[in-house]
Design a protein around this motif. Structure first.
Motif, PDB file in Angstrom:
ATOM      1  N   ASP A  19       0.875  -1.167   0.000  1.00  0.00           N
ATOM      2  CA  ASP A  19       0.000   0.000   0.000  1.00  0.00           C
ATOM      3  C   ASP A  19       0.910   1.214   0.000  1.00  0.00           C
ATOM      4  O   ASP A  19       1.376   1.653   1.030  1.00  0.00           O
ATOM      5  N   ARG A  79      -2.089  -0.848  -4.082  1.00  0.00           N
ATOM      6  CA  ARG A  79      -2.369  -1.572  -2.844  1.00  0.00           C
ATOM      7  C   ARG A  79      -2.960  -2.935  -3.158  1.00  0.00           C
ATOM      8  O   ARG A  79      -3.364  -3.203  -4.288  1.00  0.00           O
ATOM      9  N   ALA A  80      -3.018  -3.763  -2.126  1.00  0.00           N
ATOM     10  CA  ALA A  80      -3.684  -5.050  -2.254  1.00  0.00           C
ATOM     11  C   ALA A  80      -5.170  -4.785  -2.441  1.00  0.00           C
ATOM     12  O   ALA A  80      -5.749  -3.949  -1.753  1.00  0.00           O
ATOM     13  N   ALA A  81      -5.781  -5.489  -3.380  1.00  0.00           N
ATOM     14  CA  ALA A  81      -7.223  -5.339  -3.597  1.00  0.00           C
ATOM     15  C   ALA A  81      -7.984  -6.116  -2.539  1.00  0.00           C
ATOM     16  O   ALA A  81      -7.399  -6.889  -1.767  1.00  0.00           O
ATOM     17  N   ASP A  82      -9.283  -5.931  -2.513  1.00  0.00           N
ATOM     18  CA  ASP A  82     -10.125  -6.644  -1.557  1.00  0.00           C
ATOM     19  C   ASP A  82     -10.263  -8.120  -1.916  1.00  0.00           C
ATOM     20  O   ASP A  82     -10.718  -8.912  -1.106  1.00  0.00           O
ATOM     21  N   VAL A  83      -9.895  -8.475  -3.132  1.00  0.00           N
ATOM     22  CA  VAL A  83      -9.981  -9.850  -3.620  1.00  0.00           C
ATOM     23  C   VAL A  83      -8.571 -10.435  -3.638  1.00  0.00           C
ATOM     24  O   VAL A  83      -7.628  -9.757  -4.057  1.00  0.00           O
ATOM     25  N   ARG A  88      -4.578  -3.492  -6.698  1.00  0.00           N
ATOM     26  CA  ARG A  88      -5.411  -2.356  -7.120  1.00  0.00           C
ATOM     27  C   ARG A  88      -4.521  -1.149  -7.380  1.00  0.00           C
ATOM     28  O   ARG A  88      -3.762  -0.728  -6.522  1.00  0.00           O
ATOM     29  N   GLU A  90      -4.629   2.820  -8.420  1.00  0.00           N
ATOM     30  CA  GLU A  90      -5.522   3.978  -8.445  1.00  0.00           C
ATOM     31  C   GLU A  90      -4.719   5.214  -8.827  1.00  0.00           C
ATOM     32  O   GLU A  90      -3.671   5.478  -8.247  1.00  0.00           O
ATOM     33  N   TRP A 142      -9.231   3.548 -11.616  1.00  0.00           N
ATOM     34  CA  TRP A 142      -8.621   2.415 -10.931  1.00  0.00           C
ATOM     35  C   TRP A 142      -8.698   1.168 -11.802  1.00  0.00           C
ATOM     36  O   TRP A 142      -9.534   1.079 -12.705  1.00  0.00           O
ATOM     37  N   GLU A 144      -7.881  -3.290 -11.283  1.00  0.00           N
ATOM     38  CA  GLU A 144      -7.452  -4.408 -10.451  1.00  0.00           C
ATOM     39  C   GLU A 144      -6.709  -5.400 -11.335  1.00  0.00           C
ATOM     40  O   GLU A 144      -7.291  -6.001 -12.238  1.00  0.00           O
TER      41      GLU A 144
END
Length: 169
Positions: A19, A79-83, A88, A90, A142, A144
């Motif tokens: 991040d 950053r690390a994505a939520d999946v 990710r 941006e 953004w 992913e």
């Protein structure tokens, strides 16, 4: 004493936190620096860099070309994505009125056009991408990006649309 080499899955490498955020000048030099910083950060963590670097290069170049406001920087965040297994990317700027069109899927430019292929590349290299608006006058484009080679490009994930998802803050 024995030397052992272990490979840590990308997700475990992300757990401590990929991040990073940086403000850059909205110039070609700033866009180039965004790509170089992304390669350095991901490379230092042993993560693949090629697809992420290309996506960052395209989004940062668009921010420098279309999102430029004199005296204002653009922001890169990776950053690390939520999946799991997604990174990710941006890129935020202060020209929300100059956002990519939410055409699904992105239309290729004419064969004699000198530009207009960048978002096609972003769509091809990312699992999904989109635009988020706010706070005014900002927008964030953004994407992913799969960390595993070919993930998201082989149909191994759900059939989520690759064209832009748009949201307002």
């Amino acid at each position: 004493m024995t030397n052992e080499t272990t490979t840590t899955p990308a997700l475990q490498l992300l757990a401590p936190g990929v991040d990073f955020t940086v403000l850059l000048s909205p110039t070609r030099r700033g866009a180039r620096l965004a790509r170089l910083l992304t390669v350095a950060e991901l490379g230092s963590r042993g993560l693949p860099t090629e697809s992420a670097a290309q996506v960052v290069a395209e989004l940062a170049a668009n921010a420098a070309l279309h999102g430029r406001v004199p005296g204002r920087s653009f922001r890169l965040r990776v950053r690390a994505a939520d999946v799991p297994d997604l990174l990710r990317v941006e890129v935020s700027d202060t020209r929300s009125e100059r956002a990519p069109e939410a055409v699904s899927p992105p239309q290729p430019p004419t064969t004699d056009a000198e530009s207009g292929r960048g978002l096609l590349l972003v769509a091809a290299l990312s699992e999904r991408w989109g635009v988020t608006y706010g706070p005014p006058p900002c927008k964030t484009v953004w994407a992913e990006v799969p960390l595993r080679t070919g993930a998201g490009l082989t149909g191994s994930r759900s059939a989520a649309p690759r064209w832009p998802a748009t949201s307002r803050a």
